[in-house]
Design an enzyme around this catalytic site. Structure first.
Site, PDB file in Angstrom:
ATOM      1  N   HIS A 189       3.013 -22.613  -7.460  1.00 19.77           N
ATOM      2  CA  HIS A 189       4.145 -21.777  -7.061  1.00 19.77           C
ATOM      3  C   HIS A 189       4.534 -22.054  -5.609  1.00 19.77           C
ATOM      4  O   HIS A 189       5.722 -22.097  -5.277  1.00 19.77           O
ATOM      5  CB  HIS A 189       3.790 -20.300  -7.226  1.00 19.77           C
ATOM      6  CG  HIS A 189       4.100 -19.729  -8.565  1.00 19.77           C
ATOM      7  ND1 HIS A 189       3.362 -20.020  -9.687  1.00 19.77           N
ATOM      8  CD2 HIS A 189       5.072 -18.867  -8.972  1.00 19.77           C
ATOM      9  CE1 HIS A 189       3.860 -19.348 -10.724  1.00 19.77           C
ATOM     10  NE2 HIS A 189       4.898 -18.651 -10.312  1.00 19.77           N
ATOM     11  N   ARG A 247       1.722 -15.622  -3.385  1.00 18.42           N
ATOM     12  CA  ARG A 247       0.627 -15.984  -4.283  1.00 18.42           C
ATOM     13  C   ARG A 247      -0.697 -15.393  -3.806  1.00 18.42           C
ATOM     14  O   ARG A 247      -1.540 -15.005  -4.590  1.00 18.42           O
ATOM     15  CB  ARG A 247       0.516 -17.499  -4.411  1.00 18.42           C
ATOM     16  CG  ARG A 247       1.795 -18.186  -4.794  1.00 18.42           C
ATOM     17  CD  ARG A 247       2.413 -17.558  -6.022  1.00 18.42           C
ATOM     18  NE  ARG A 247       1.637 -17.840  -7.215  1.00 18.42           N
ATOM     19  CZ  ARG A 247       1.694 -17.107  -8.332  1.00 18.42           C
ATOM     20  NH1 ARG A 247       2.429 -16.013  -8.388  1.00 18.42           N
ATOM     21  NH2 ARG A 247       0.971 -17.451  -9.382  1.00 18.42           N
ATOM     22  N   HIS A 305      -4.196 -16.673  -5.677  1.00 16.27           N
ATOM     23  CA  HIS A 305      -4.516 -17.858  -4.888  1.00 16.27           C
ATOM     24  C   HIS A 305      -5.095 -17.434  -3.543  1.00 16.27           C
ATOM     25  O   HIS A 305      -4.802 -16.350  -3.032  1.00 16.27           O
ATOM     26  CB  HIS A 305      -3.268 -18.705  -4.613  1.00 16.27           C
ATOM     27  CG  HIS A 305      -2.813 -19.519  -5.778  1.00 16.27           C
ATOM     28  ND1 HIS A 305      -3.471 -20.650  -6.203  1.00 16.27           N
ATOM     29  CD2 HIS A 305      -1.748 -19.362  -6.604  1.00 16.27           C
ATOM     30  CE1 HIS A 305      -2.821 -21.162  -7.246  1.00 16.27           C
ATOM     31  NE2 HIS A 305      -1.783 -20.400  -7.512  1.00 16.27           N
ATOM     32  N   ASP A 351      -4.863 -22.364  -0.518  1.00 16.96           N
ATOM     33  CA  ASP A 351      -4.177 -22.948  -1.677  1.00 16.96           C
ATOM     34  C   ASP A 351      -2.675 -23.021  -1.421  1.00 16.96           C
ATOM     35  O   ASP A 351      -2.000 -23.983  -1.798  1.00 16.96           O
ATOM     36  CB  ASP A 351      -4.413 -22.115  -2.934  1.00 16.96           C
ATOM     37  CG  ASP A 351      -5.864 -21.909  -3.280  1.00 16.96           C
ATOM     38  OD1 ASP A 351      -6.685 -22.790  -2.984  1.00 16.96           O
ATOM     39  OD2 ASP A 351      -6.181 -20.849  -3.871  1.00 16.96           O
TER      40      ASP A 351
END
Length: 254
Positions: A169, A202, A208, A212
């Site tokens: 994402h 995220r 995440h 990340d």
């Protein structure tokens, strides 16, 4: 003590920087809907594993900071920032594109800006092509695995095996921000801000670690650089620039 202060400051910044749209979508499905689209890249041209290097070790200072930020941001459940993170999750249902439309000042849709709309979705498919090999190589567990702390999307079995590093994402959001900034340079500040916030969503969501997200931005930028060598992408970007310049309909509810 220093890490706690830095973490608290990060939470405050993340909470303040993004506000929820008035129509957060109910459908937060992350995958492509029925589509005949394909990515611009026929095969993966980049070595994401080498470009990124490995994620932080869990017992390293960076790894511990990742975990601390996950733990402390669970307190954002139910806030406006949490709701924005839910909207940013929706790549194919229109929620995430609505945020970029608001930053752009143009309603991105299949009718008014078909080339731009198509370009963004094709790029999301390329993110899967470029990002998945690095995910598979490193196999990092997501932060929600092994606990029952709140996350902003439903917990599903695929999360146990789909690697956390890099964030797909975040790759998508940053690549969209870069390309839309090319299409509308005067709106670059707002677009790049949404790209950053969407990646941070995220981590807010709890799916995440922040490292990340950082890796996703790096690989997303690398992918955009490589996409400029693809004639079909270059043609769609040129069309998107013309569409944005000619667009009459502005997004509603921003």
């Amino acid at each position: 003590m220093l890490r706690s202060l830095l973490t608290a400051a990060a939470i405050c910044a993340l909470t303040a920087c993004a506000s929820a749209s008035s129509d957060t979508p109910d459908d937060v499905s992350m995958g492509p809907r029925d589509t005949q689209l394909t990515g611009y890249l026929a095969a993966n041209p980049l070595d994401g594993k080498t470009i990124l290097g490995p994620p932080p070790a869990p017992d390293s200072a960076h790894g511990r900071a990742d975990r601390a930020l996950f733990d402390e941001t669970r307190a954002l459940e139910g806030t406006a920032r949490w709701k924005t993170a839910i909207q940013d999750n929706d790549l194919w249902g229109g929620g995430a594109i609505k945020r970029f439309s608001c930053a752009l000042g143009v309603d991105i849709n299949a009718t008014q800006t078909p080339a731009a709309w198509r370009m963004l979705h094709r790029m999301e498919l390329d993110v899967r092509t470029v990002g998945t090999p690095a995910k598979d190589a490193y196999g990092r567990l997501r932060p929600l695995i092994g606990n029952d702390k709140p996350v902003c999307v439903p917990r599903e079995d695929w999360m146990k095996t789909n690697s956390s590093y890099p964030s797909g994402h975040a790759m998508t959001a940053w690549s969209w921000a870069l390309v839309l900034s090319e299409a509308a340079p005067a709106r670059a500040d707002a677009l790049l801000t949404v790209g950053r916030e969407s990646g941070e969503s995220r981590m807010i969501c709890g799916v995440h670690f922040i490292s990340d997200v950082e890796a996703g931005r790096t690989l997303g930028a690398a992918m955009v650089a490589r996409l400029h060598a693809e004639p079909a992408f270059a043609a769609d970007l040129a069309r998107a620039k013309r569409e944005v310049a000619a667009a009459k309909t502005k997004p509603q509810g921003c």
